[in-house]
Design a protein around this motif. Structure first.
Motif, PDB file in Angstrom:
ATOM      1  N   VAL A  95       0.770  -1.361  -0.005  1.00 24.45           N
ATOM      2  CA  VAL A  95       0.556  -0.273   0.183  1.00 24.45           C
ATOM      3  C   VAL A  95       0.984   1.631  -0.016  1.00 24.45           C
ATOM      4  CG1 VAL A  95      -1.309   1.121   1.235  1.00 24.45           C
ATOM      5  CG2 VAL A  95      -2.144  -0.829   0.772  1.00 24.45           C
ATOM      6  N   PRO A  96       1.700   1.076   0.449  1.00 22.26           N
ATOM      7  CA  PRO A  96       2.778   2.617   0.828  1.00 22.26           C
ATOM      8  C   PRO A  96       3.337   3.233  -0.323  1.00 22.26           C
ATOM      9  CG  PRO A  96       3.406   1.207   2.123  1.00 22.26           C
ATOM     10  CD  PRO A  96       2.379   0.653   2.024  1.00 22.26           C
ATOM     11  N   ALA A  97       3.757   2.171  -0.648  1.00 23.19           N
ATOM     12  CA  ALA A  97       4.168   1.573  -2.339  1.00 23.19           C
ATOM     13  C   ALA A  97       3.805   2.280  -3.439  1.00 23.19           C
ATOM     14  CB  ALA A  97       5.187  -0.164  -2.412  1.00 23.19           C
ATOM     15  N   VAL A  98       1.796   1.747  -3.413  1.00 24.03           N
ATOM     16  CA  VAL A  98       1.762   2.540  -4.537  1.00 24.03           C
ATOM     17  C   VAL A  98       1.199   3.831  -4.166  1.00 24.03           C
ATOM     18  CG1 VAL A  98      -0.395   2.183  -5.314  1.00 24.03           C
ATOM     19  CG2 VAL A  98       0.166   0.132  -4.994  1.00 24.03           C
ATOM     20  N   VAL A  99       0.991   3.843  -2.699  1.00 21.11           N
ATOM     21  CA  VAL A  99       0.371   5.739  -2.158  1.00 21.11           C
ATOM     22  C   VAL A  99       1.864   6.185  -2.829  1.00 21.11           C
ATOM     23  CG1 VAL A  99       0.984   7.547  -0.412  1.00 21.11           C
ATOM     24  CG2 VAL A  99      -0.557   4.761   0.034  1.00 21.11           C
ATOM     25  N   ASP A 100       3.144   6.223  -2.956  1.00 18.57           N
ATOM     26  CA  ASP A 100       4.595   6.420  -3.158  1.00 18.57           C
ATOM     27  C   ASP A 100       3.854   6.637  -5.101  1.00 18.57           C
ATOM     28  OD1 ASP A 100       4.634   6.981  -1.307  1.00 18.57           O
ATOM     29  OD2 ASP A 100       7.070   5.084  -0.878  1.00 18.57           O
ATOM     30  N   LEU A 101       3.843   5.881  -5.689  1.00 19.14           N
ATOM     31  CA  LEU A 101       3.486   6.340  -6.884  1.00 19.14           C
ATOM     32  C   LEU A 101       2.633   7.145  -7.464  1.00 19.14           C
ATOM     33  CD1 LEU A 101       4.055   2.387  -7.937  1.00 19.14           C
ATOM     34  CD2 LEU A 101       5.281   3.739  -7.998  1.00 19.14           C
ATOM     35  N   ALA A 102       1.562   6.677  -6.391  1.00 22.80           N
ATOM     36  CA  ALA A 102       0.769   8.305  -6.820  1.00 22.80           C
ATOM     37  C   ALA A 102       0.912   9.250  -6.603  1.00 22.80           C
ATOM     38  CB  ALA A 102      -0.442   7.515  -5.744  1.00 22.80           C
ATOM     39  N   THR A 103       1.950   9.480  -5.566  1.00 21.00           N
ATOM     40  CA  THR A 103       2.399  10.906  -5.103  1.00 21.00           C
ATOM     41  C   THR A 103       3.613  11.439  -6.335  1.00 21.00           C
ATOM     42  OG1 THR A 103       2.219  10.059  -2.547  1.00 21.00           O
ATOM     43  CG2 THR A 103       3.513  12.061  -3.526  1.00 21.00           C
ATOM     44  N   MET A 104       3.638  10.003  -6.818  1.00 19.98           N
ATOM     45  CA  MET A 104       5.144  10.470  -7.495  1.00 19.98           C
ATOM     46  C   MET A 104       4.780  11.163  -9.325  1.00 19.98           C
ATOM     47  SD  MET A 104       7.955   7.219  -7.622  1.00 19.98           S
ATOM     48  CE  MET A 104       9.378   8.308  -8.713  1.00 19.98           C
ATOM     49  N   ARG A 105       2.785  10.598  -9.794  1.00 21.84           N
ATOM     50  CA  ARG A 105       2.325  10.367 -10.504  1.00 21.84           C
ATOM     51  C   ARG A 105       2.623  12.391 -10.487  1.00 21.84           C
ATOM     52  NH1 ARG A 105      -1.797   7.021 -13.917  1.00 21.84           N
ATOM     53  NH2 ARG A 105       0.247   5.130 -14.217  1.00 21.84           N
ATOM     54  N   GLU A 106       1.679  12.484  -9.131  1.00 16.57           N
ATOM     55  CA  GLU A 106       1.199  14.322  -9.033  1.00 16.57           C
ATOM     56  C   GLU A 106       2.460  14.491  -9.046  1.00 16.57           C
ATOM     57  OE1 GLU A 106      -1.388  15.168  -5.823  1.00 16.57           O
ATOM     58  OE2 GLU A 106      -2.213  13.419  -5.626  1.00 16.57           O
ATOM     59  N   ALA A 107       3.533  14.801  -8.811  1.00 21.33           N
ATOM     60  CA  ALA A 107       4.836  15.258  -8.637  1.00 21.33           C
ATOM     61  C   ALA A 107       4.844  15.575  -9.982  1.00 21.33           C
ATOM     62  CB  ALA A 107       6.128  14.528  -7.917  1.00 21.33           C
ATOM     63  N   VAL A 108       5.539  15.039 -10.656  1.00 23.67           N
ATOM     64  CA  VAL A 108       5.810  14.296 -12.253  1.00 23.67           C
ATOM     65  C   VAL A 108       4.923  15.911 -13.044  1.00 23.67           C
ATOM     66  CG1 VAL A 108       5.827  13.309 -14.199  1.00 23.67           C
ATOM     67  CG2 VAL A 108       6.113  12.198 -12.503  1.00 23.67           C
ATOM     68  N   VAL A 109       4.142  15.778 -12.604  1.00 21.02           N
ATOM     69  CA  VAL A 109       2.794  16.650 -13.388  1.00 21.02           C
ATOM     70  C   VAL A 109       3.445  17.817 -12.380  1.00 21.02           C
ATOM     71  CG1 VAL A 109       0.393  18.058 -13.546  1.00 21.02           C
ATOM     72  CG2 VAL A 109       0.993  15.253 -13.145  1.00 21.02           C
ATOM     73  N   GLU A 110       3.460  18.368 -11.483  1.00 20.44           N
ATOM     74  CA  GLU A 110       3.747  19.530 -11.291  1.00 20.44           C
ATOM     75  C   GLU A 110       5.452  20.179 -11.943  1.00 20.44           C
ATOM     76  OE1 GLU A 110       3.874  18.731  -6.814  1.00 20.44           O
ATOM     77  OE2 GLU A 110       1.682  18.310  -6.437  1.00 20.44           O
ATOM     78  N   LEU A 111       6.082  19.410 -12.081  1.00 19.18           N
ATOM     79  CA  LEU A 111       7.466  19.644 -12.828  1.00 19.18           C
ATOM     80  C   LEU A 111       7.535  19.250 -14.300  1.00 19.18           C
ATOM     81  CD1 LEU A 111       9.278  16.990 -10.022  1.00 19.18           C
ATOM     82  CD2 LEU A 111       9.734  19.775 -10.153  1.00 19.18           C
ATOM     83  N   GLY A 112       5.919  19.373 -14.881  1.00 18.37           N
ATOM     84  CA  GLY A 112       5.727  19.949 -16.233  1.00 18.37           C
ATOM     85  C   GLY A 112       6.009  18.209 -16.818  1.00 18.37           C
ATOM     86  N   GLY A 113       6.025  16.965 -16.191  1.00 14.24           N
ATOM     87  CA  GLY A 113       5.909  16.118 -16.617  1.00 14.24           C
ATOM     88  C   GLY A 113       4.222  15.409 -16.812  1.00 14.24           C
TER      89      GLY A 113
END
Length: 927
Positions: A95-113
């Motif tokens: 669960v925390p691994a998928v939480v981190d992946l979900a958070t990384m998706r948002e971080a990518v968007v915020e950094l323009g990806g």
């Protein structure tokens, strides 16, 4: 990019064609590399991995030549990059691994990806097995009611995982109530050989549970990593490692009657701990290997973390194929495994003895019935010595209790406990007693009135929990059938479990209950209270559920040192149940036997377990099933179609699972009110380029710890106490005490997990002597009053004070708990200084940006005069900014100075640390 990496540079001209049935697949020949023939099986698998993934950057021809030229006697110093074919997870760590992946998706968007750049590139499979709690037991509806409670408690997590299954490619979820991840892995998920993207190659993996090594029994190379390392593997990042030393373990002979696979693995665990195999590969070889059944191989592989090795692997042979057929694998898959292994030099040839770094040998005929305990898996206890060794250990768990002396013994001889005319019995009501014969040990007899009105008497050593649980043994039909036959014989003799024993049965897959039913053995287990409570890990991971209220009250009021006996792989302090101080690992048949005996202060090899209907004593040997009896039931009751049927639609789930409302979309919509799944802060303020690493100045000690501090001591696990910081947080957020659930189930909420880090009830922080649990001294408050570790960390953070941990030997042993590192980092700890580390936790600390340091050889916190009250400055860390790793850094603690060894062991780990952690490194790499 897929795990098969078909774009290999193929510098060695090793790509070739393999015909299997009507199909043709490419593969990479290991015989193209000089020196391959002398390599152990495990290194041959790594060699193929490098040939197939050679890209000239992460994996180079020089690495391949180094592996071919491996010197068994050399200390590991050559880095290679291992690319696992798949990742397997359980829900606590998944669960925390998928939480981190979900958070990384948002971080990518915020950094323009693009959010969908964050996607598993290799198969990632998650089995929900850690969430069921044995709340109800001993009744026909225990399983159904526990599952209902599981869904009530975990609906937010399960909805989140269902979102992940839809949002991420290559991500599948095995729903609750199916089985234990490692058993599902060997019975269904493991391919042994992959056929993917036109390539045939060995099945390899990393898993977010240290017991991933169970699949080593199938000849599949893999091991446990932290969730953060697994996330990187899912995203195509290779695992950085040094070419390891390989320990050859030769098996000869056969197990004697009366000894089980559990006894064998406890013996091996003891031997390998003494040998010293931390960070090494262990490989079994010799003519005796072919006589070891696959289930026993898996049992041995499962326990690899308990002796500290990275893996514990068996080669591929006819027994591997037999098991694949037995568990319902398709004929074309079995044909692929055989053809590939024989063609590419991975088939076991007992006449060829590979080179090993060191060797040891065990004659199976010398294995005796055993337990392990009371707090470590490597502390083997011969069954015949269990009573005196329990008494010796008991002295560490009791304080000031009276010890029965010679006068007591004289009274006992005059008035035996069974004599109705003895003074203690003359006016007392009939009762059952766990006091036994307490002469020579501490004793505190405590009368308990049970829910049904019956009275019993508890004392130190009473068996409070007897649990058949954990993949280690429930995957092994011989010990599971043995337990059921022992139950049958006990019932036929008129025996019953003692009324204070909480008895649970939690198999690793539905196949177990299928063959129990077919053999007609279920009623006997039920009669002894071993009703099915769930298909999951339960007791072994601390999900034992509460003891009956009256038992719990008596144990706590009298401070009794009661015990659990479980067929699991972990028995660390505070792990099994907060009321239970002493924990013993045992085979399933011995679990049943101790439920009958009711006390560890009974020598079950010589003392009666009870009386039959004629009043005659019944001994263990009277009800112990013979190997022939066990084998007859296996032959008659287990068939391959059971596996085919039970795994036919394994990812679909039942009506409860299918009926869950499921969010959709590429990014997850976080619920601000959720106490289960929250967006973590790892990427807040993150820039596209990392900031330079800095030295550590003005740090304070958060905890000063002794030897063998496990990840169980560090990472939140088990029940959440109402008066703990985590309990206070949940109460403040409107969660009722009955709904607190476990730390493991709330791993997707960093606020709960931070508050539970270093809060294990058995943790002893030497900085706050006289305390037990999550306490420290807070030096932001004058002379350092005692405070909770969490509250102190908040004050230190507000003051801008970095933190360090001091520890002894084997720091971070145990499970690959990513939260042991995540929680450490989020509390503000910048560095750990220990005498030695276990592999996974050291790697995880680096993955979270925490610097692992080691005391100089021969030095300890005590020898250096460190009290933990000093202010620490650590200089020389900035050398990492120049692209190299300093061998040592200077530590100044008060008036003491020393050079601490930097335990960043590979260039890849150095990259992670420079970026502030592995997730930040991966995210920047993808951008």
């Amino acid at each position: 990019m897929a795990a098969a990496a078909p774009e290999s540079k193929n510098s060695f001209g090793s790509r070739a064609s393999l015909s299997v049935g009507d199909s043709s697949l490419d593969y990479f020949r290991i015989d193209a590399v000089d020196g391959y023939e002398k390599l152990p099986f495990s290194l041959k698998v790594l060699l193929e991995n490098l040939l197939r993934t050679e890209d000239g950057k992460n994996v180079t021809a020089e690495q391949i030549r180094a592996l071919g030229g491996w010197r068994p006697d050399a200390e590991p110093d050559t880095e290679i990059q291992f690319t696992p074919a798949r990742v397997v997870m359980q829900d606590f760590t998944g669960v925390p691994a998928v939480v981190d992946l979900a958070t990384m998706r948002e971080a990518v968007v915020e950094l323009g990806g693009d959010a969908t750049r964050i996607n598993p590139l290799a198969p990632a499979e998650l089995v929900i097995d850690h969430s069921v709690i044995a709340d109800l037991f001993g009744t026909p509806d225990s399983f159904q009611r526990n599952v209902e409670l599981e869904y009530e408690r975990n609906i937010e997590r399960y909805q989140f995982l269902r979102w992940g299954q839809g949002a991420f490619n290559e991500f599948k979820v095995v729903p609750p109530g199916t089985g234990i991840v490692h058993q599902v892995n060997i019975e269904y998920l493991a391919r042994v050989v992959f056929a993917r993207n036109g390539l045939a190659y060995p099945d390899t993996l990393v898993g977010t549970d240290s017991h991933t090594t169970m699949v080593n029994g199938l000849g599949v190379l893999g091991w446990g990593v932290g969730g953060i390392e697994a996330e990187a593997a899912m995203l195509g990042q290779p695992v950085s490692m040094l070419i390891p030393r390989v320990v050859g373990f030769k098996l000869t002979g056969e197990l004697p009657e009366g000894s089980t696979a559990t006894d064998l693995v406890l013996t091996i665990t003891e031997m390998l701990r003494k040998q010293g195999v931390v960070g090494k590969f262990v490989e079994f070889y010799g003519s005796g290997v072919s006589a070891v059944p696959l289930a026993n191989r898996a049992t041995i592989g499962n326990m690899s973390p308990e002796y500290g090795s990275t893996c514990a692997i068996f080669p591929i042979d006819d027994e591997t194929l037999r098991y694949l057929r037995f568990t319902g694998r398709k004929d074309d898959q079995i044909q692929l495994v055989e053809s590939y292994a024989k063609t590419n030099g991975l088939w076991h040839d007992p006449s060829v003895e590979p080179s090993f770094s060191e060797t040891l040998e065990l004659d199976l005929s010398t294995v005796e019935p055993s337990l392990a305990g009371p707090k470590r898996p490597q502390d083997r206890v011969p069954l015949a010595s269990a009573k005196p060794m329990f008494r010796e250990a008991l002295t560490s768990y009791v304080d000031g209790d009276s010890v029965q002396d010679a006068q007591d013994e004289a009274v006992a001889e005059t008035f035996p406990a069974s004599d109705p005319a003895s003074p203690s019995e003359q006016a007392a009501p009939a009762r059952t007693s766990a006091v036994g014969n307490p002469q020579g040990r501490a004793s505190k007899p405590t009368t308990v009135t049970l829910a049904d009105g019956a009275e019993c008497e508890l004392d130190h050593g009473a068996v409070a929990i007897a649990a058949i649980t954990s993949c280690t043994n429930t995957s092994n039909p011989s010990v599971m059938i043995g337990a059921a036959l022992l139950a049958k014989k006990a019932v036929e003799k008129g025996l019953s479990r003692k009324p204070w024993v909480k008895t649970t049965l939690a198999p690793g897959s539905k196949v177990v209950t299928d063959y129990y039913e077919r053999a007609g053995l279920t009623p006997y287990l039920d009669k002894l209270g071993f009703n099915l409570v769930g298909y999951g890990c339960t007791t072994c991971i601390g999900n034992s559920g509460p003891l009956p209220e009256e038992i719990s009250a008596a144990v706590n009021d009298s401070d009794l040192a009661v015990v659990s006996v479980l067929s699991g792989n972990r028995n660390f302090e505070g792990r099994i149940n907060p009321d239970v101080k002493m924990n013993y690992l045992a085979s399933p048949p011995l679990v049943v036997a101790y439920a009958l005996a009711g006390s560890m202060d009974v020598d079950i090899t010589t003392e009666a377990l009870g009386q039959d209907e004629q009043g005659e004593d019944v001994f263990l040997h009277d009800i112990w099933p013979s190997p022939a009896e066990v084998q007859q039931v296996i032959d008659e009751a287990i068939a391959s179609e059971m596996y085919t049927t039970d795994y036919a639609d394994v990812f679909a789930g039942d009506e409860k699972w299918q009926g869950l409302p499921t969010p959709e979309g590429d990014t997850f919509e976080w619920d601000g009110e959720s106490t289960y799944v929250r967006k973590p802060p790892y990427f807040e303020g993150m820039q596209t380029e990392p900031q330079p690493v800095t030295d550590i100045d003005g740090a304070r000690v958060l905890a000063k710890l002794g030897d063998s501090v496990t990840t169980d001591h560090i990472s939140p696990a088990g029940a959440i106490k109402a008066d703990s910081p985590a309990g206070t947080y949940l109460a403040e957020h409107g969660v009722e005490r009955r709904d607190f659930n476990s730390y493991g189930s709330r791993r997707g909420n960093h606020e709960v997990m931070i508050r539970g880090t270093f809060a294990n009830i058995r943790l002893r922080n030497q900085l706050a002597p006289g305390t037990e649990g999550g306490f420290t001294r807070d030096f932001t408050q004058g002379d350092g009053p005692v405070s909770t570790i969490y509250d102190a960390s908040v004050n230190y953070a507000e003051a801008g004070t970095p933190l360090v941990i001091l520890a002894g030997k084997e720091y971070g042993s145990g499970s690959s708990r990513d939260w042991a590192a995540k929680g450490t980092a989020l509390l503000g700890v910048r560095a750990v200084v220990a005498e030695s580390y276990e592999r996974i936790h050291r790697s995880n600390l680096i993955g979270m940006g925490v610097l692992p340091l080691q005391f100089p050889d021969g030095e300890t916190a005590e020898s250096l005069g460190l009290t933990g009250e000093e202010t620490f400055t650590i200089t020389g860390v900035t050398a990492l900014n120049e692209g190299s790793v300093p061998r040592t850094v200077k530590v100044v603690a008060g008036d003491t100075e020393f050079d601490a060894r930097v335990r960043i062991d590979t260039p890849g780990e150095a990259d992670y640390y420079r970026h502030g952690g592995i997730m930040q490194y991966v995210l920047r790499s993808l951008l």
